[in-house]
Scaffold this motif. Structure first.
Motif, PDB file in Angstrom:
ATOM      1  N   ARG A  55      -9.979 -44.180 -34.538  1.00 16.25           N
ATOM      2  CA  ARG A  55     -10.986 -44.771 -33.451  1.00 16.25           C
ATOM      3  C   ARG A  55     -12.078 -43.726 -33.707  1.00 16.25           C
ATOM      4  O   ARG A  55     -13.104 -42.673 -33.127  1.00 16.25           O
ATOM      5  CB  ARG A  55     -11.029 -44.928 -32.453  1.00 16.25           C
ATOM      6  CG  ARG A  55     -10.217 -46.878 -33.244  1.00 16.25           C
ATOM      7  CD  ARG A  55     -11.445 -47.746 -33.155  1.00 16.25           C
ATOM      8  NE  ARG A  55     -10.265 -48.731 -33.239  1.00 16.25           N
ATOM      9  CZ  ARG A  55     -10.378 -49.490 -34.210  1.00 16.25           C
ATOM     10  NH1 ARG A  55     -11.336 -49.253 -35.065  1.00 16.25           N
ATOM     11  NH2 ARG A  55     -10.259 -50.406 -34.438  1.00 16.25           N
ATOM     12  N   THR A  56     -11.035 -42.001 -33.670  1.00 16.38           N
ATOM     13  CA  THR A  56     -11.948 -40.958 -33.281  1.00 16.38           C
ATOM     14  C   THR A  56     -12.019 -40.131 -34.619  1.00 16.38           C
ATOM     15  O   THR A  56     -11.302 -40.264 -35.804  1.00 16.38           O
ATOM     16  CB  THR A  56     -11.567 -39.948 -32.525  1.00 16.38           C
ATOM     17  OG1 THR A  56     -10.175 -40.202 -32.607  1.00 16.38           O
ATOM     18  CG2 THR A  56     -11.763 -40.549 -31.443  1.00 16.38           C
ATOM     19  N   PHE A  57     -12.465 -38.876 -34.469  1.00 14.33           N
ATOM     20  CA  PHE A  57     -12.499 -37.956 -35.773  1.00 14.33           C
ATOM     21  C   PHE A  57     -11.478 -37.106 -35.468  1.00 14.33           C
ATOM     22  O   PHE A  57     -10.618 -36.944 -36.854  1.00 14.33           O
ATOM     23  CB  PHE A  57     -13.600 -36.692 -35.353  1.00 14.33           C
ATOM     24  CG  PHE A  57     -14.083 -35.465 -36.348  1.00 14.33           C
ATOM     25  CD1 PHE A  57     -14.650 -35.928 -37.332  1.00 14.33           C
ATOM     26  CD2 PHE A  57     -13.133 -33.526 -35.872  1.00 14.33           C
ATOM     27  CE1 PHE A  57     -14.275 -34.184 -38.744  1.00 14.33           C
ATOM     28  CE2 PHE A  57     -13.218 -32.833 -36.471  1.00 14.33           C
ATOM     29  CZ  PHE A  57     -13.068 -33.424 -38.007  1.00 14.33           C
ATOM     30  N   GLN A  58     -10.848 -36.573 -34.083  1.00 11.56           N
ATOM     31  CA  GLN A  58      -8.704 -36.344 -34.530  1.00 11.56           C
ATOM     32  C   GLN A  58      -8.259 -37.057 -34.992  1.00 11.56           C
ATOM     33  O   GLN A  58      -7.163 -36.660 -35.779  1.00 11.56           O
ATOM     34  CB  GLN A  58      -9.114 -35.012 -33.352  1.00 11.56           C
ATOM     35  CG  GLN A  58      -8.006 -34.602 -33.179  1.00 11.56           C
ATOM     36  CD  GLN A  58      -7.337 -33.470 -33.861  1.00 11.56           C
ATOM     37  OE1 GLN A  58      -8.797 -33.027 -33.972  1.00 11.56           O
ATOM     38  NE2 GLN A  58      -6.706 -33.231 -35.146  1.00 11.56           N
ATOM     39  N   ALA A  59      -8.527 -38.240 -35.458  1.00 11.44           N
ATOM     40  CA  ALA A  59      -7.528 -39.649 -35.296  1.00 11.44           C
ATOM     41  C   ALA A  59      -7.378 -39.384 -36.741  1.00 11.44           C
ATOM     42  O   ALA A  59      -6.472 -39.344 -37.533  1.00 11.44           O
ATOM     43  CB  ALA A  59      -7.674 -40.777 -34.602  1.00 11.44           C
ATOM     44  N   CYS A  60      -8.665 -39.305 -36.992  1.00  7.05           N
ATOM     45  CA  CYS A  60      -8.868 -39.517 -38.392  1.00  7.05           C
ATOM     46  C   CYS A  60      -8.392 -37.874 -39.488  1.00  7.05           C
ATOM     47  O   CYS A  60      -7.655 -38.282 -40.432  1.00  7.05           O
ATOM     48  CB  CYS A  60     -10.327 -39.326 -39.490  1.00  7.05           C
ATOM     49  SG  CYS A  60     -10.653 -39.691 -40.574  1.00  7.05           S
ATOM     50  N   ARG A  61      -8.732 -36.921 -38.936  1.00  6.15           N
ATOM     51  CA  ARG A  61      -7.779 -35.986 -38.982  1.00  6.15           C
ATOM     52  C   ARG A  61      -6.448 -36.131 -39.508  1.00  6.15           C
ATOM     53  O   ARG A  61      -5.671 -35.416 -39.893  1.00  6.15           O
ATOM     54  CB  ARG A  61      -7.706 -34.906 -38.213  1.00  6.15           C
ATOM     55  CG  ARG A  61      -9.565 -34.021 -39.152  1.00  6.15           C
ATOM     56  CD  ARG A  61     -10.015 -33.391 -38.248  1.00  6.15           C
ATOM     57  NE  ARG A  61      -9.219 -31.782 -38.529  1.00  6.15           N
ATOM     58  CZ  ARG A  61      -9.576 -30.652 -38.815  1.00  6.15           C
ATOM     59  NH1 ARG A  61     -10.831 -30.109 -38.654  1.00  6.15           N
ATOM     60  NH2 ARG A  61      -8.278 -29.441 -38.666  1.00  6.15           N
ATOM     61  N   THR A  62      -5.939 -36.203 -38.200  1.00  3.86           N
ATOM     62  CA  THR A  62      -4.257 -36.066 -37.983  1.00  3.86           C
ATOM     63  C   THR A  62      -3.715 -37.213 -39.348  1.00  3.86           C
ATOM     64  O   THR A  62      -2.832 -36.920 -39.588  1.00  3.86           O
ATOM     65  CB  THR A  62      -3.706 -36.773 -36.668  1.00  3.86           C
ATOM     66  OG1 THR A  62      -4.575 -35.907 -35.700  1.00  3.86           O
ATOM     67  CG2 THR A  62      -2.689 -37.536 -36.220  1.00  3.86           C
ATOM     68  N   MET A  63      -4.360 -37.907 -39.488  1.00  3.41           N
ATOM     69  CA  MET A  63      -3.714 -39.013 -40.389  1.00  3.41           C
ATOM     70  C   MET A  63      -3.859 -38.510 -41.633  1.00  3.41           C
ATOM     71  O   MET A  63      -3.414 -38.837 -43.121  1.00  3.41           O
ATOM     72  CB  MET A  63      -4.229 -40.612 -40.415  1.00  3.41           C
ATOM     73  CG  MET A  63      -4.516 -41.044 -39.105  1.00  3.41           C
ATOM     74  SD  MET A  63      -5.113 -42.863 -39.872  1.00  3.41           S
ATOM     75  CE  MET A  63      -4.482 -43.562 -37.879  1.00  3.41           C
TER      76      MET A  63
END
Length: 173
Positions: A55-63
């Motif tokens: 849902r967020t840019f940071q969550a995407c980067r973490t994945m």
């Protein structure tokens, strides 16, 4: 309470529990509402890849960091365009095996070539035109090598009988 994997995973900033991927690549859909992810699930069907939603840019980067050969489908809007371009650049530098595709509404169509020049592999502006994205995702996931097995996994794979967990489902012991 331990986190159990589900068919589709969602990760948001602030989550303390995260699954550790044993997959060489993930299909990550980065959008706020999950509508494009639903379209992709429908097109892939039950035998398709697991769809992870960020849902967020940071969550995407973490994945992506957890699975560096991932393929990301990012929603391109006026408010997310800078972050999508930043993500594409970051992935080129840090995760060269990863790819970014974008989905958007029809208003983005006049900017197609600028979006693609920013490092986006493909742009789709209609849920009815997802076939090229589905094909790119399939090809990408097929080309990613299998992850290395742990010593325990290698031993179990070489044994002449199935694991106890597998036998439990068949009614045999």
């Amino acid at each position: 309470v331990p986190h159990t994997s589900t068919m589709n995973e969602t990760l948001q900033n602030g989550d303390t529990q995260r699954t550790v991927s044993h997959e060489p690549a993930r299909l990550v859909v980065w959008e706020r509402d999950g509508s494009w992810a639903r379209h992709l699930r429908r097109l892939f069907g039950s035998d398709g890849p697991r769809v992870y939603e960020a849902r967020t840019f940071q969550a995407c980067r973490t994945m992506i960091a957890e699975s560096p050969a991932s393929i990301v489908v990012a929603l391109w809007t006026e408010s997310t365009s800078a972050d999508v371009v930043r993500l594409a650049g970051c992935m080129r530098r840090k995760f060269p095996a990863a790819r970014v595709l974008s989905v958007a509404d029809r208003k983005a169509e006049p900017h197609r070539w600028q979006i693609l020049e920013a490092g986006i592999v493909w742009l789709c502006t209609s849920p009815r035109e997802l076939a090229p994205i589905v094909e790119i995702i399939r090809r990408h996931l097929e080309q990613v090598p299998e992850p290395p097995l742990t010593p325990e996994q290698r031993i179990w794979a070489r044994l002449p009988w199935p694991r106890a967990v597998e036998r439990a489902g068949t009614g045999r012991s």
